[in-house]
Design an enzyme around this catalytic site. Structure first.
Site, PDB file in Angstrom:
ATOM      1  N   SER A 155     -43.569 -41.694  23.692  1.00 55.38           N
ATOM      2  CA  SER A 155     -43.068 -42.252  24.968  1.00 55.38           C
ATOM      3  C   SER A 155     -41.568 -42.493  24.791  1.00 55.38           C
ATOM      4  O   SER A 155     -41.091 -42.653  23.662  1.00 55.38           O
ATOM      5  CB  SER A 155     -43.763 -43.592  25.237  1.00 55.38           C
ATOM      6  N   TYR A 169     -47.070 -51.907  22.851  1.00 62.07           N
ATOM      7  CA  TYR A 169     -46.981 -50.476  23.184  1.00 62.07           C
ATOM      8  C   TYR A 169     -45.738 -49.865  22.533  1.00 62.07           C
ATOM      9  O   TYR A 169     -45.804 -48.805  21.897  1.00 62.07           O
ATOM     10  CB  TYR A 169     -46.924 -50.320  24.700  1.00 62.07           C
TER      11      TYR A 169
HETATM   12  P1  NAP Z   1     -54.492 -42.067  31.367  1.00 62.08           P
HETATM   13  O1  NAP Z   1     -54.345 -41.477  32.732  1.00 62.08           O
HETATM   14  O2  NAP Z   1     -54.887 -43.498  31.237  1.00 62.08           O
HETATM   15  O3  NAP Z   1     -55.516 -41.154  30.523  1.00 62.08           O
HETATM   16  C1  NAP Z   1     -55.752 -41.453  29.171  1.00 62.08           C
HETATM   17  C2  NAP Z   1     -57.118 -40.937  28.747  1.00 62.08           C
HETATM   18  O4  NAP Z   1     -57.324 -41.364  27.369  1.00 62.08           O
HETATM   19  C3  NAP Z   1     -58.263 -41.548  29.564  1.00 62.08           C
HETATM   20  O5  NAP Z   1     -59.267 -40.585  29.806  1.00 62.08           O
HETATM   21  C4  NAP Z   1     -58.761 -42.656  28.639  1.00 62.08           C
HETATM   22  O6  NAP Z   1     -60.101 -43.035  28.896  1.00 62.08           O
HETATM   23  C5  NAP Z   1     -58.603 -41.989  27.277  1.00 62.08           C
HETATM   24  N1  NAP Z   1     -58.664 -42.953  26.179  1.00 62.08           N
HETATM   25  C6  NAP Z   1     -58.245 -44.238  26.172  1.00 62.08           C
HETATM   26  N2  NAP Z   1     -58.553 -44.826  25.000  1.00 62.08           N
HETATM   27  C7  NAP Z   1     -59.179 -43.889  24.238  1.00 62.08           C
HETATM   28  C8  NAP Z   1     -59.740 -43.893  22.940  1.00 62.08           C
HETATM   29  N3  NAP Z   1     -59.773 -44.998  22.193  1.00 62.08           N
HETATM   30  N4  NAP Z   1     -60.288 -42.756  22.466  1.00 62.08           N
HETATM   31  C9  NAP Z   1     -60.297 -41.621  23.225  1.00 62.08           C
HETATM   32  N5  NAP Z   1     -59.818 -41.565  24.475  1.00 62.08           N
HETATM   33  C10 NAP Z   1     -59.241 -42.685  24.987  1.00 62.08           C
HETATM   34  O7  NAP Z   1     -53.149 -41.909  30.523  1.00 62.08           O
HETATM   35  P2  NAP Z   1     -51.826 -41.015  30.787  1.00 62.08           P
HETATM   36  O8  NAP Z   1     -50.953 -41.754  31.710  1.00 62.08           O
HETATM   37  O9  NAP Z   1     -52.218 -39.610  31.081  1.00 62.08           O
HETATM   38  O10 NAP Z   1     -51.142 -41.112  29.332  1.00 62.08           O
HETATM   39  C11 NAP Z   1     -51.498 -40.211  28.290  1.00 62.08           C
HETATM   40  C12 NAP Z   1     -50.597 -40.459  27.092  1.00 62.08           C
HETATM   41  O11 NAP Z   1     -49.224 -40.330  27.491  1.00 62.08           O
HETATM   42  C13 NAP Z   1     -50.726 -41.853  26.464  1.00 62.08           C
HETATM   43  O12 NAP Z   1     -50.602 -41.747  25.060  1.00 62.08           O
HETATM   44  C14 NAP Z   1     -49.542 -42.604  27.045  1.00 62.08           C
HETATM   45  O13 NAP Z   1     -49.114 -43.658  26.224  1.00 62.08           O
HETATM   46  C15 NAP Z   1     -48.510 -41.490  27.109  1.00 62.08           C
HETATM   47  N6  NAP Z   1     -47.450 -41.749  28.096  1.00 62.08           N
HETATM   48  C16 NAP Z   1     -47.738 -41.828  29.418  1.00 62.08           C
HETATM   49  C17 NAP Z   1     -46.716 -42.075  30.318  1.00 62.08           C
HETATM   50  C18 NAP Z   1     -46.964 -42.133  31.810  1.00 62.08           C
HETATM   51  O14 NAP Z   1     -46.014 -42.477  32.539  1.00 62.08           O
HETATM   52  N7  NAP Z   1     -48.155 -41.829  32.312  1.00 62.08           N
HETATM   53  C19 NAP Z   1     -45.405 -42.280  29.864  1.00 62.08           C
HETATM   54  C20 NAP Z   1     -45.142 -42.215  28.491  1.00 62.08           C
HETATM   55  C21 NAP Z   1     -46.182 -41.932  27.613  1.00 62.08           C
HETATM   56  P3  NAP Z   1     -60.339 -44.371  29.807  1.00 62.08           P
HETATM   57  O15 NAP Z   1     -59.771 -44.064  31.156  1.00 62.08           O
HETATM   58  O16 NAP Z   1     -61.829 -44.553  29.820  1.00 62.08           O
HETATM   59  O17 NAP Z   1     -59.620 -45.496  29.113  1.00 62.08           O
END
Ligand code: NAP
Length: 270
Positions: A155, A169
């Site tokens: 991130s 985080y």
């Molecule tokens: P998201 O929409 O919340 O999707 C994350 C997925 O990971 C969900 O299916 C979630 O399941 C699953 N998950 C959570 N905990 C887990 C575990 N212990 N084992 C296996 N799967 C698990 O997230 P996203 O926004 O796409 O983000 C994805 C990645 O990008 C993350 O690492 C996040 O920190 C990073 N990121 C995102 C952003 C952003 O703006 N979106 C920015 C910077 C970095 P549940 O829904 O059941 O929890």
């Protein structure tokens, strides 16, 4: 190499046919977009997610488009789950050539309200999960002697804290960045490339619920102020990250390892 007729054609450089890929947290958001792009480029993709029903829907979507996809329920914080997931992945995919450590959580809590348990949970999913999945996957990569590629989704918070309440985080993602560099150094001799992507603010289900749908006035104001700092003037789409993941997974990035690619629409430079 200079420009010669023997240069590898572009379409071959981006082709992932014959490769097996695991995407953790691939059921939705950024992970789903990455799964789609890797599968589109020809990889056999395994979506490993804690949310089995969403993972099943995601793999069905990819199959609907004619791509090779499977899913497994896996909690990346549980070592036994990860071990079993990797064993299953090897038998389902044949080999694991690409691992995308994407599963992550980003709960927000002020420091003085955050318990040790809250802090630990974030570190376990984001940092320990990345370590565990990598540690078990590299065995297969090293044994098969065909190299490999690991992509860690960090991130912009890994290099710059952008809001309050994100200390666990930010610490976890800073850890992911340094883990990436350390792994790249150690695994380079096995031709395993390890890189990280630093997304800025990306429109996903997770980020929208994190912002409470931005329904409250204060959240809406904060969101507007965040977007006003993005040079390109918009939040990113999950596919903005997936395209960079595809680049890193492909031979286009064959000489890149230990690096962090910031994909934030220019937030950090503003
Ligand atoms: P998201 O929409 O919340 O999707 C994350 C997925 O990971 C969900 O299916 C979630 O399941 C699953 N998950 C959570 N905990 C887990 C575990 N212990 N084992 C296996 N799967 C698990 O997230 P996203 O926004 O796409 O983000 C994805 C990645 O990008 C993350 O690492 C996040 O920190 C990073 N990121 C995102 C952003 C952003 O703006 N979106 C920015 C910077 C970095 P549940 O829904 O059941 O929890």
């Amino acid at each position: 190499m200079g420009l010669t007729q023997e240069s590898i054609p572009l379409k071959n450089l981006i082709n992932l046919a014959g490769k097996g890929a695991i995407v953790t947290g691939g059921a939705m958001g950024i992970g789903l977009a990455i799964s789609y792009r890797l599968a589109e480029a020809g990889a056999r993709v395994l979506i490993a997610d804690i949310n089995a029903s969403e993972a099943q829907k995601a793999s069905a979507k990819l199959k609907y488009y004619g791509y090779s996809a499977q899913f497994l329920k896996c909690d990346v914080t549980q070592e036994e789950d990860v071990k079993n997931m990797v064993t299953d992945a090897v038998s389902k995919l044949g080999s694991i050539d690409i691992l995308v450590n994407n599963a992550g959580v980003y709960p927000r809590k002020p420091l003085d309200e955050m318990t040790g348990e809250d802090f630990e949970r974030v570190i376990l999913v984001n940092l320990m999960g990345t370590f565990l999945c990598s540690r078990y996957t590299i065995r297969d990569m090293i044994e098969k002697r065909q190299g490999g590629c690991i992509i860690n989704i960090a991130s912009i918070e890994a290099v710059h804290p952008s809001s309050t309440g994100m200390s666990a985080y930010d610490a976890s993602k800073g850890g992911v960045l340094m883990l990436t560099k350390s792994m790249a150094r150690e695994l380079g001799p096995h031709s395993i490339r390890v890189n990280a992507i630093a997304p800025g603010s990306i429109k996903t289900q997770g980020i929208l619920s994190h912002m409470g749908g931005a329904q409250e006035k204060s959240q809406l104001k904060e969101l507007k102020s965040f977007i006003s700092r993005i040079a390109l003037g918009r939040m990113g789409d999950a596919d903005d990250i997936a395209r960079v993941a595809l680049f890193l997974a492909s031979d286009l990035a064959g000489y890149i390892t230990g690096d962090l690619i910031v994909v934030d629409g220019g937030y950090l430079v503003s």
